[in-house]
Each structure stands twice: as C-alpha cells, then as structure tokens.
Design a protein around this motif. Sequence first.
Motif, PDB file in Angstrom:
ATOM      1  N   LYS A   1       2.303  -0.379 -12.829  1.00  0.00           N
ATOM      2  CA  LYS A   1       3.199  -0.513 -11.673  1.00  0.00           C
ATOM      3  C   LYS A   1       3.588  -1.956 -11.425  1.00  0.00           C
ATOM      4  O   LYS A   1       4.510  -2.237 -10.668  1.00  0.00           O
ATOM      5  CB  LYS A   1       2.525   0.044 -10.413  1.00  0.00           C
TER       6      LYS A   1
ATOM      7  N   GLU B   1       0.700   1.944  -3.702  1.00  0.00           N
ATOM      8  CA  GLU B   1      -0.663   2.487  -3.641  1.00  0.00           C
ATOM      9  C   GLU B   1      -1.733   1.454  -4.016  1.00  0.00           C
ATOM     10  O   GLU B   1      -2.701   1.773  -4.698  1.00  0.00           O
ATOM     11  CB  GLU B   1      -0.776   3.728  -4.517  1.00  0.00           C
ATOM     12  N   ALA B   2      -1.550   0.245  -3.543  1.00  0.00           N
ATOM     13  CA  ALA B   2      -2.540  -0.820  -3.769  1.00  0.00           C
ATOM     14  C   ALA B   2      -2.982  -1.326  -2.398  1.00  0.00           C
ATOM     15  O   ALA B   2      -2.212  -1.983  -1.705  1.00  0.00           O
ATOM     16  CB  ALA B   2      -1.938  -1.948  -4.602  1.00  0.00           C
ATOM     17  N   ALA B   3      -4.205  -0.991  -2.014  1.00  0.00           N
ATOM     18  CA  ALA B   3      -4.666  -1.285  -0.655  1.00  0.00           C
ATOM     19  C   ALA B   3      -5.869  -2.221  -0.596  1.00  0.00           C
ATOM     20  O   ALA B   3      -6.302  -2.605   0.484  1.00  0.00           O
ATOM     21  CB  ALA B   3      -5.016   0.022   0.048  1.00  0.00           C
TER      22      ALA B   3
ATOM     23  N   LYS C   1       0.848  -1.210   0.000  1.00  0.00           N
ATOM     24  CA  LYS C   1       0.000   0.000   0.000  1.00  0.00           C
ATOM     25  C   LYS C   1       0.879   1.254   0.000  1.00  0.00           C
ATOM     26  O   LYS C   1       0.653   2.186  -0.775  1.00  0.00           O
ATOM     27  CB  LYS C   1      -0.916   0.008   1.217  1.00  0.00           C
ATOM     28  N   GLU C   2       1.887   1.260   0.874  1.00  0.00           N
ATOM     29  CA  GLU C   2       2.756   2.427   1.003  1.00  0.00           C
ATOM     30  C   GLU C   2       3.604   2.659  -0.249  1.00  0.00           C
ATOM     31  O   GLU C   2       3.703   3.779  -0.735  1.00  0.00           O
ATOM     32  CB  GLU C   2       3.662   2.242   2.229  1.00  0.00           C
ATOM     33  N   GLN C   3       4.202   1.587  -0.787  1.00  0.00           N
ATOM     34  CA  GLN C   3       5.112   1.727  -1.915  1.00  0.00           C
ATOM     35  C   GLN C   3       4.428   1.793  -3.278  1.00  0.00           C
ATOM     36  O   GLN C   3       4.932   2.433  -4.190  1.00  0.00           O
ATOM     37  CB  GLN C   3       6.120   0.586  -1.919  1.00  0.00           C
TER      38      GLN C   3
ATOM     39  N   ASP D   1      -6.849  -2.873  -7.353  1.00  0.00           N
ATOM     40  CA  ASP D   1      -6.335  -1.503  -7.428  1.00  0.00           C
ATOM     41  C   ASP D   1      -4.831  -1.446  -7.699  1.00  0.00           C
ATOM     42  O   ASP D   1      -4.226  -0.392  -7.613  1.00  0.00           O
ATOM     43  CB  ASP D   1      -6.706  -0.697  -6.183  1.00  0.00           C
TER      44      ASP D   1
ATOM     45  N   ASP E   1      -2.223  -1.041 -10.197  1.00  0.00           N
ATOM     46  CA  ASP E   1      -2.115  -0.533 -11.568  1.00  0.00           C
ATOM     47  C   ASP E   1      -1.181  -1.434 -12.369  1.00  0.00           C
ATOM     48  O   ASP E   1      -0.049  -1.701 -11.952  1.00  0.00           O
ATOM     49  CB  ASP E   1      -1.568   0.899 -11.519  1.00  0.00           C
TER      50      ASP E   1
END
Length: 182
Positions: free
Chosen positions: A138, A34-36, A30-32, A133, A135
């Motif tokens: 990414k 942005e997939a939470a 999530k932090e690195q 979520d 991408d």
Amino acid sequence: MAFSKALYFAAIVPSSEVKEKVKKIKLEIKEQFEAAHPLKLPAHITLLPPVPLAEEQEKAFLGTLKELSGKQPAFPVKLRGFGHFKQRTLFINVEDHGPFQRLHENLLQKATNFLPPKLSENLHPHVTLATRDLDYKKFPKVWQAFKNRDFSAEFKAEALTLFKHNGKTWDILENFAFSGRE
C-alpha cells in the motif's frame, strides 16, 4: 538474582495544537490505508530510541535527564512537508535538524552509563505518521497521497519527555523542562 528491565525512550512532544494536527493525519491514514500503529503514541520527535534499563537505574537516569534539560535552552521547531524511509515509514519532515542533533549528542554523552554500547549516533528527526502496520504494497498509494501535499506547523521545544513502556503501551513518565538560556 535477575534484574527487572523496562524500556524507555526520550522525545520532544509538540504543542497541543500541533499534536492535534498530526493526530488528524494519522486518523486519515488509518481510515484510508488501515495503518493505525502510530496512533498508540502522541506526535513526537524521538531523541533517544527505546533502551532497556534495570528498574534500579530509573532514578539515576531521571536525574541525568533533569540535569541535561536544566542546561538546554528551548528552541523553535518547524515541520514542513512529508518524507519516508524506504517503503515502510511515512513521516512529517523536521526542517532544522541542528538543535535535535546537538541535544541527541548531549544525551548520548551524559547518559552513556545507561545506554547500550552500540546505540546509533545517527539521528533523522521526524514525526512518524505510519509504520510497522503500513503494508509495503500500500505504500506507493500512501506516498502518492502525501508526497506533494502541503503541511506546515511550528512550535517551541520546551521540554524533553521520557516515555516508559508498561508492558503493553508507552506512558509518559516525566517531562523535563528546558531551563537553559538562549
């Protein structure tokens, strides 16, 4: 008269210790990256994907799962390394698929009255870390970060967990302890 339907899915939920290890990795992703999305559920290995059932079927479905679980022996689970499905899903590998496939087949047979006719018999046991979520642009960076990374954990699968969607999130409806003999 329309019947109200809810979504249900069945899974093996690891021990608290393993759930925490997995949660730390999900938070890192999530932090690195942005997939939470996977943080919405505890770590789990899906045995029966989400299926819609009329609310009136719930009690009978629960009875079927209780009967099945009462005959199912507990079994060891080893998680090792990482894998992925296309450029969409990152997961932790389950080493031995055999016990999961047998339990999945039993579920499909015992719960056939409740399941859609085209429910897949294919099962690839895994613990999802990133999906939906994540991408796809990414994904190469995510995979680069995890493909050679070490991860291992073990736990004993001692229960089947049934989740029910409340309209916004998944709640644990019931845990069915495995009480069969090994």
